[in-house]
Design a protein around this motif. Sequence first.
Motif, PDB file in Angstrom:
ATOM      1  N   ALA A   1     -33.295 -12.492   4.165  1.00  0.00           N
ATOM      2  CA  ALA A   1     -32.470 -11.293   4.271  1.00  0.00           C
ATOM      3  C   ALA A   1     -33.378 -10.093   4.460  1.00  0.00           C
ATOM      4  O   ALA A   1     -34.543 -10.107   4.068  1.00  0.00           O
ATOM      5  CB  ALA A   1     -31.620 -11.121   3.024  1.00  0.00           C
ATOM      6  N   GLY A   2     -32.859  -9.041   5.065  1.00  0.00           N
ATOM      7  CA  GLY A   2     -33.663  -7.841   5.229  1.00  0.00           C
ATOM      8  C   GLY A   2     -33.199  -7.015   6.398  1.00  0.00           C
ATOM      9  O   GLY A   2     -32.138  -7.251   6.973  1.00  0.00           O
TER      10      GLY A   2
ATOM     11  N   MET B   1     -29.429  -6.583   5.938  1.00  0.00           N
ATOM     12  CA  MET B   1     -28.371  -7.550   6.232  1.00  0.00           C
ATOM     13  C   MET B   1     -28.524  -8.765   5.324  1.00  0.00           C
ATOM     14  O   MET B   1     -29.634  -9.293   5.173  1.00  0.00           O
ATOM     15  CB  MET B   1     -28.453  -8.004   7.693  1.00  0.00           C
ATOM     16  CG  MET B   1     -28.375  -6.868   8.686  1.00  0.00           C
ATOM     17  SD  MET B   1     -26.747  -6.079   8.703  1.00  0.00           S
ATOM     18  CE  MET B   1     -27.021  -4.802   9.950  1.00  0.00           C
ATOM     19  N   LEU B   2     -27.435  -9.209   4.755  1.00  0.00           N
ATOM     20  CA  LEU B   2     -27.428 -10.415   3.934  1.00  0.00           C
ATOM     21  C   LEU B   2     -26.377 -11.357   4.498  1.00  0.00           C
ATOM     22  O   LEU B   2     -25.170 -11.138   4.339  1.00  0.00           O
ATOM     23  CB  LEU B   2     -27.114 -10.085   2.470  1.00  0.00           C
ATOM     24  CG  LEU B   2     -26.985 -11.288   1.528  1.00  0.00           C
ATOM     25  CD1 LEU B   2     -28.323 -12.016   1.395  1.00  0.00           C
ATOM     26  CD2 LEU B   2     -26.471 -10.861   0.157  1.00  0.00           C
ATOM     27  N   LYS B   3     -26.825 -12.417   5.168  1.00  0.00           N
ATOM     28  CA  LYS B   3     -25.879 -13.382   5.727  1.00  0.00           C
ATOM     29  C   LYS B   3     -25.457 -14.345   4.632  1.00  0.00           C
ATOM     30  O   LYS B   3     -26.287 -15.018   4.025  1.00  0.00           O
ATOM     31  CB  LYS B   3     -26.498 -14.150   6.888  1.00  0.00           C
ATOM     32  CG  LYS B   3     -25.502 -15.085   7.550  1.00  0.00           C
ATOM     33  CD  LYS B   3     -26.015 -15.664   8.839  1.00  0.00           C
ATOM     34  CE  LYS B   3     -24.956 -16.565   9.471  1.00  0.00           C
ATOM     35  NZ  LYS B   3     -25.386 -17.125  10.750  1.00  0.00           N
ATOM     36  N   VAL B   4     -24.154 -14.445   4.386  1.00  0.00           N
ATOM     37  CA  VAL B   4     -23.652 -15.246   3.276  1.00  0.00           C
ATOM     38  C   VAL B   4     -22.784 -16.409   3.732  1.00  0.00           C
ATOM     39  O   VAL B   4     -22.430 -17.268   2.902  1.00  0.00           O
ATOM     40  CB  VAL B   4     -22.855 -14.369   2.284  1.00  0.00           C
ATOM     41  CG1 VAL B   4     -23.722 -13.238   1.750  1.00  0.00           C
ATOM     42  CG2 VAL B   4     -21.581 -13.817   2.930  1.00  0.00           C
ATOM     43  N   GLU B   5     -22.420 -16.439   5.016  1.00  0.00           N
ATOM     44  CA  GLU B   5     -21.482 -17.479   5.473  1.00  0.00           C
ATOM     45  C   GLU B   5     -21.733 -17.772   6.938  1.00  0.00           C
ATOM     46  O   GLU B   5     -22.131 -16.905   7.705  1.00  0.00           O
ATOM     47  CB  GLU B   5     -20.037 -17.004   5.262  1.00  0.00           C
ATOM     48  CG  GLU B   5     -18.952 -18.007   5.600  1.00  0.00           C
ATOM     49  CD  GLU B   5     -18.518 -17.961   7.067  1.00  0.00           C
ATOM     50  OE1 GLU B   5     -17.936 -18.947   7.534  1.00  0.00           O
ATOM     51  OE2 GLU B   5     -18.793 -16.934   7.739  1.00  0.00           O
ATOM     52  N   ASP B   6     -21.502 -19.014   7.319  1.00  0.00           N
ATOM     53  CA  ASP B   6     -21.598 -19.415   8.718  1.00  0.00           C
ATOM     54  C   ASP B   6     -20.455 -20.376   9.020  1.00  0.00           C
ATOM     55  O   ASP B   6     -19.944 -21.056   8.123  1.00  0.00           O
ATOM     56  CB  ASP B   6     -22.948 -20.088   9.001  1.00  0.00           C
ATOM     57  CG  ASP B   6     -23.354 -19.994  10.465  1.00  0.00           C
ATOM     58  OD1 ASP B   6     -22.507 -19.587  11.281  1.00  0.00           O
ATOM     59  OD2 ASP B   6     -24.507 -20.318  10.789  1.00  0.00           O
ATOM     60  N   GLY B   7     -20.056 -20.433  10.273  1.00  0.00           N
ATOM     61  CA  GLY B   7     -19.031 -21.383  10.679  1.00  0.00           C
ATOM     62  C   GLY B   7     -17.609 -20.860  10.571  1.00  0.00           C
ATOM     63  O   GLY B   7     -17.337 -19.841   9.943  1.00  0.00           O
TER      64      GLY B   7
ATOM     65  N   ARG C   1     -19.752 -22.796   5.961  1.00  0.00           N
ATOM     66  CA  ARG C   1     -20.834 -23.107   5.025  1.00  0.00           C
ATOM     67  C   ARG C   1     -21.256 -21.814   4.341  1.00  0.00           C
ATOM     68  O   ARG C   1     -21.421 -20.790   5.017  1.00  0.00           O
ATOM     69  CB  ARG C   1     -22.019 -23.753   5.768  1.00  0.00           C
ATOM     70  CG  ARG C   1     -21.598 -24.995   6.547  1.00  0.00           C
ATOM     71  CD  ARG C   1     -22.719 -25.629   7.319  1.00  0.00           C
ATOM     72  NE  ARG C   1     -23.410 -24.759   8.239  1.00  0.00           N
ATOM     73  CZ  ARG C   1     -22.927 -24.332   9.410  1.00  0.00           C
ATOM     74  NH1 ARG C   1     -21.695 -24.672   9.787  1.00  0.00           N
ATOM     75  NH2 ARG C   1     -23.645 -23.579  10.211  1.00  0.00           N
ATOM     76  N   SER C   2     -21.466 -21.862   3.033  1.00  0.00           N
ATOM     77  CA  SER C   2     -21.699 -20.655   2.243  1.00  0.00           C
ATOM     78  C   SER C   2     -23.087 -20.632   1.611  1.00  0.00           C
ATOM     79  O   SER C   2     -23.607 -21.672   1.193  1.00  0.00           O
ATOM     80  CB  SER C   2     -20.645 -20.541   1.127  1.00  0.00           C
ATOM     81  OG  SER C   2     -19.337 -20.611   1.653  1.00  0.00           O
ATOM     82  N   LEU C   3     -23.659 -19.439   1.545  1.00  0.00           N
ATOM     83  CA  LEU C   3     -24.927 -19.234   0.847  1.00  0.00           C
ATOM     84  C   LEU C   3     -24.713 -19.496  -0.644  1.00  0.00           C
ATOM     85  O   LEU C   3     -23.827 -18.883  -1.250  1.00  0.00           O
ATOM     86  CB  LEU C   3     -25.402 -17.798   1.056  1.00  0.00           C
ATOM     87  CG  LEU C   3     -26.670 -17.361   0.317  1.00  0.00           C
ATOM     88  CD1 LEU C   3     -27.895 -18.078   0.889  1.00  0.00           C
ATOM     89  CD2 LEU C   3     -26.844 -15.850   0.399  1.00  0.00           C
ATOM     90  N   PRO C   4     -25.473 -20.385  -1.277  1.00  0.00           N
ATOM     91  CA  PRO C   4     -25.303 -20.640  -2.714  1.00  0.00           C
ATOM     92  C   PRO C   4     -25.463 -19.355  -3.533  1.00  0.00           C
ATOM     93  O   PRO C   4     -26.280 -18.487  -3.190  1.00  0.00           O
ATOM     94  CB  PRO C   4     -26.418 -21.642  -3.025  1.00  0.00           C
ATOM     95  CG  PRO C   4     -26.690 -22.321  -1.714  1.00  0.00           C
ATOM     96  CD  PRO C   4     -26.500 -21.259  -0.671  1.00  0.00           C
TER      97      PRO C   4
END
Length: 376
Positions: free
Chosen positions: A54-55, A64-70, A88-91
């Motif tokens: 992140a950064g 930016m903090l990406k927390v989810e994809d798909g 799919r989620s960032l733990p």
Amino acid sequence: THEEEAKSLGIDLLMGTNDRARFLDRLEEAVKTRETVADIDDALRRRTFEVLPAGGMANRTRAMLKVEDGCVNFCTYCLIPYARGRVRSLPMDEAAKQVKALREEGYREIVVTGIEISSYGHDLKDGTTLIDLLELIAREGGEMRIRLGSLEPRLQMVADFVPPCACAADIGTDHGYLPVWLLQSGVIQSAIAADIHAGPLANARQSAAAYDLEERFRFVQADGLQFSGAQAADVITIAGMGGETICTILAAAPWLREGRRLILQPQSKVPELADWLWHNGFTIEDAALCRDAGKRYLALRVLGRVAAQSCTVEQLLLRHRDPLLPEQLKEEIRRQKRARAGMAHAKQTPEAALAALDARLSELEACLKEVQTWQS
């Protein structure tokens, strides 16, 4: 894309949207071997979130903090599920680490991003939701501001209809995601979050607190628009309610007919709601469709003013050549035919009712024929 097809294109390196941390390694391999490198997986088989650093850019205060994809909506016009795979989620523990690191690096704002962040936690199967994540970010981030990167398709469709204004009232606010996004995006300056139940209002308060927006909110527990100060709102949003309920709310607030802007997202009884609006001093200016979590949703942009000429929702959608209109029409035609058959078998069915159904069916079928001309 198949590897055989990729190699025939004469490209040196072709990678999918997963395992991006290996991109430089694969690039170096392509340079050394002077051969085509194709590294493409099956996106629909992905089950693990790819944790990326992140950064933000150097000398910037926003990270930016990406927390989810798909995404699993599979809209007819969209390739995202096939390119990005399932949700799919960032733990949560990894999110805590990244937020703490960003705070220590001196960032003052975090933008929570993803393909569809409102789906965060769906794959974790432990009840974790976006609210839980936002509370964690607020704790670990301290004084850092939090910005919501995107909304679910249904609420984004509603948000896209909201014009810039001083105040918007979200009736039946639930978690308050919509007014939070509108405030953060600068579309509105203040918000009224109203709900008949205390639980949804508590959720909305949590969302506002997580984004440090409480001072720009007014929280009201009330039935529809029956509360003092409702007329301060320039725009009224009502999303996720049945068409009949929306009619009841609007009928109890005659001041809406004085040129107020309404953004409505009915869950049912759409033809009945549209007919009621046209016959009760409102103009339906525009309409839009979207698919969210496998379901199709409709939004209406309405003005509280008598219309010079009425038209059907389908005619409004036809103007934009909405890609979801064909299936909307086919489903509505099936529904009207079932209703027509039931009324024909019933005793003492008024001829006027049958004639009205026949007229509606003719309108829908004519609209479908026009759609088929621009589909071919």
